[in-house]
Write a protein that holds these residues in place. Structure first.
Motif, PDB file in Angstrom:
ATOM      1  N   TRP A  58       0.967  -1.220  -0.101  1.00  0.00           N
ATOM      2  CA  TRP A  58       0.000  -0.162   0.050  1.00  0.00           C
ATOM      3  C   TRP A  58       0.898   1.297   0.135  1.00  0.00           C
ATOM      4  O   TRP A  58       1.750   1.258   0.865  1.00  0.00           O
ATOM      5  CB  TRP A  58      -1.194   0.050   1.209  1.00  0.00           C
ATOM      6  N   SER A  59       0.588   2.204  -1.019  1.00  0.00           N
ATOM      7  CA  SER A  59       1.414   3.405  -1.165  1.00  0.00           C
ATOM      8  C   SER A  59       0.679   4.251  -1.562  1.00  0.00           C
ATOM      9  O   SER A  59      -0.388   4.128  -2.314  1.00  0.00           O
ATOM     10  CB  SER A  59       2.760   3.020  -2.008  1.00  0.00           C
ATOM     11  N   ASP A  60       1.307   5.556  -1.716  1.00  0.00           N
ATOM     12  CA  ASP A  60       0.854   6.798  -2.198  1.00  0.00           C
ATOM     13  C   ASP A  60       1.918   7.300  -3.145  1.00  0.00           C
ATOM     14  O   ASP A  60       2.898   7.440  -2.696  1.00  0.00           O
ATOM     15  CB  ASP A  60       0.342   7.904  -1.271  1.00  0.00           C
ATOM     16  N   ILE A  61       1.337   7.891  -4.357  1.00  0.00           N
ATOM     17  CA  ILE A  61       2.163   8.511  -5.496  1.00  0.00           C
ATOM     18  C   ILE A  61       3.119   9.686  -4.764  1.00  0.00           C
ATOM     19  O   ILE A  61       4.143   9.860  -5.139  1.00  0.00           O
ATOM     20  CB  ILE A  61       1.580   8.896  -6.762  1.00  0.00           C
ATOM     21  N   ALA A  62       2.298  10.180  -3.817  1.00  0.00           N
ATOM     22  CA  ALA A  62       2.956  11.559  -3.324  1.00  0.00           C
ATOM     23  C   ALA A  62       3.685  11.360  -2.000  1.00  0.00           C
ATOM     24  O   ALA A  62       3.898  12.204  -1.329  1.00  0.00           O
ATOM     25  CB  ALA A  62       1.845  12.313  -3.154  1.00  0.00           C
ATOM     26  N   CYS A  63       3.960   9.935  -1.634  1.00  0.00           N
ATOM     27  CA  CYS A  63       4.733   9.869  -0.457  1.00  0.00           C
ATOM     28  C   CYS A  63       5.945   9.716  -0.627  1.00  0.00           C
ATOM     29  O   CYS A  63       6.279   8.585  -1.311  1.00  0.00           O
ATOM     30  CB  CYS A  63       3.986   8.519   0.321  1.00  0.00           C
ATOM     31  N   PRO A  64       6.948  10.244  -0.190  1.00  0.00           N
ATOM     32  CA  PRO A  64       8.323  10.081  -0.423  1.00  0.00           C
ATOM     33  C   PRO A  64       9.072   9.067   0.039  1.00  0.00           C
ATOM     34  O   PRO A  64       9.921   8.344  -0.679  1.00  0.00           O
ATOM     35  CB  PRO A  64       9.274  11.485   0.083  1.00  0.00           C
TER      36      PRO A  64
ATOM     37  N   HIS B 250      -3.893   7.120  -9.065  1.00  0.00           N
ATOM     38  CA  HIS B 250      -4.201   5.860  -8.488  1.00  0.00           C
ATOM     39  C   HIS B 250      -5.210   4.787  -9.277  1.00  0.00           C
ATOM     40  O   HIS B 250      -5.000   3.715  -9.510  1.00  0.00           O
ATOM     41  CB  HIS B 250      -4.845   5.975  -7.221  1.00  0.00           C
ATOM     42  N   GLU B 251      -6.119   5.835 -10.104  1.00  0.00           N
ATOM     43  CA  GLU B 251      -7.034   5.099 -11.204  1.00  0.00           C
ATOM     44  C   GLU B 251      -6.308   4.731 -12.123  1.00  0.00           C
ATOM     45  O   GLU B 251      -6.359   3.555 -12.766  1.00  0.00           O
ATOM     46  CB  GLU B 251      -7.961   6.157 -11.382  1.00  0.00           C
ATOM     47  N   LEU B 252      -5.222   5.380 -12.520  1.00  0.00           N
ATOM     48  CA  LEU B 252      -4.530   5.157 -13.686  1.00  0.00           C
ATOM     49  C   LEU B 252      -3.534   3.776 -13.382  1.00  0.00           C
ATOM     50  O   LEU B 252      -3.344   2.859 -14.179  1.00  0.00           O
ATOM     51  CB  LEU B 252      -3.320   6.169 -14.136  1.00  0.00           C
ATOM     52  N   LEU B 253      -3.029   3.674 -12.122  1.00  0.00           N
ATOM     53  CA  LEU B 253      -2.360   2.557 -11.821  1.00  0.00           C
ATOM     54  C   LEU B 253      -3.155   1.275 -11.668  1.00  0.00           C
ATOM     55  O   LEU B 253      -2.577   0.066 -12.275  1.00  0.00           O
ATOM     56  CB  LEU B 253      -1.789   2.736 -10.299  1.00  0.00           C
ATOM     57  N   HIS B 254      -4.654   1.527 -11.522  1.00  0.00           N
ATOM     58  CA  HIS B 254      -5.299   0.256 -11.652  1.00  0.00           C
ATOM     59  C   HIS B 254      -5.507  -0.343 -13.178  1.00  0.00           C
ATOM     60  O   HIS B 254      -5.877  -1.223 -13.471  1.00  0.00           O
ATOM     61  CB  HIS B 254      -6.560   0.643 -10.989  1.00  0.00           C
TER      62      HIS B 254
END
Length: 225
Positions: A10-16, A109-113
């Motif tokens: 679990w991760s976020d694109i904006a999480c360094p 995140h939608e694009l990652l799916h």
């Protein structure tokens, strides 16, 4: 047990720390490739939004955002960014917070799916994080996301349709619901074989150790009933 270790991230694109964790996981797994009985690992990325209320166009730089979001002074925020930049460098990543455009990440995140459905999730996750943290690209804008999808080998028109239709929004929410069910409230978070939880951007060596340990469990004979 299965013949492959399954790691759900679990991760976020904006999480360094998520990009650092991603690179350390990759390096840790790669370090086991030379083992006599090398572990086989399958990694899947899942959506987590650290700040879903973030506007698409944030008025200010990363120092201002972090100060507001964390409730700290801008000097303290700069110290935090300097620290994470150093840790990223140790992982081989060159963060450019002076270029970074803070934005809402739900569309990314939608694009990652969409990418997962088309077998390119890993390529797109790498492209998005690199674009965000090292190139100053605006990941809240559909045109930028479509271009990055193309960079990752995806069809640009299909990527745009996926974003405009919003058909992967529910998948993003399902990932977030699963995170809540696991009790995940910070990322990166790694779930190994559905039973072991690892929190934070651990060093590559830690991931190597974990993977080898779990692989040994896979190979252990199952006691007869």
């Amino acid at each position: 047990m299965t013949e492959t270790i399954k790691i759900d991230v679990w991760s976020d694109i904006a999480c360094p720390w998520c990009y650092i964790g991603k690179r350390n996981l990759e390096n840790g797994v790669a370090a086991t490739d030379g083992d006599e009985d090398a572990p086989r690992v399958e990694v899947t990325y899942h959506s987590f939004e650290l700040a879903p209320d973030t506007p698409v166009d944030f008025d200010g730089g990363e120092v201002e955002y972090l100060a507001q979001h964390k409730g700290v002074s801008e000097a303290q925020a700069q110290e935090m960014l300097t620290r994470v930049t150093g840790v990223a460098a140790d992982a081989g990543l060159e963060y450019r917070f002076d270029l970074l455009k803070h934005t809402n990440t739900v569309k990314a995140h939608e694009l990652l799916h969409f990418a997962k459905e088309n077998g390119a999730q890993h390529a797109l996750a790498e492209r998005l994080m690199s674009a965000y943290f090292t190139e100053g690209r605006h990941l809240g804008q559909s045109d930028e996301l479509v271009a990055l999808a193309a960079d990752a080998g995806l069809d640009a028109d299909a990527a745009r349709e996926a974003l405009e239709s919003g058909r992967f929004f529910d998948a993003v929410q399902a990932d977030k619901a699963q995170a809540a069910a696991y009790g995940i409230n910070g990322v990166p978070f790694f779930v190994i074989d559905g039973k072991y939880g690892v929190s934070g951007a651990q060093p590559a060596e830690a991931f190597s150790q974990i993977v080898r340990q779990v692989w040994a469990e896979h190979q252990a004979p199952v006691d007869a009933e």
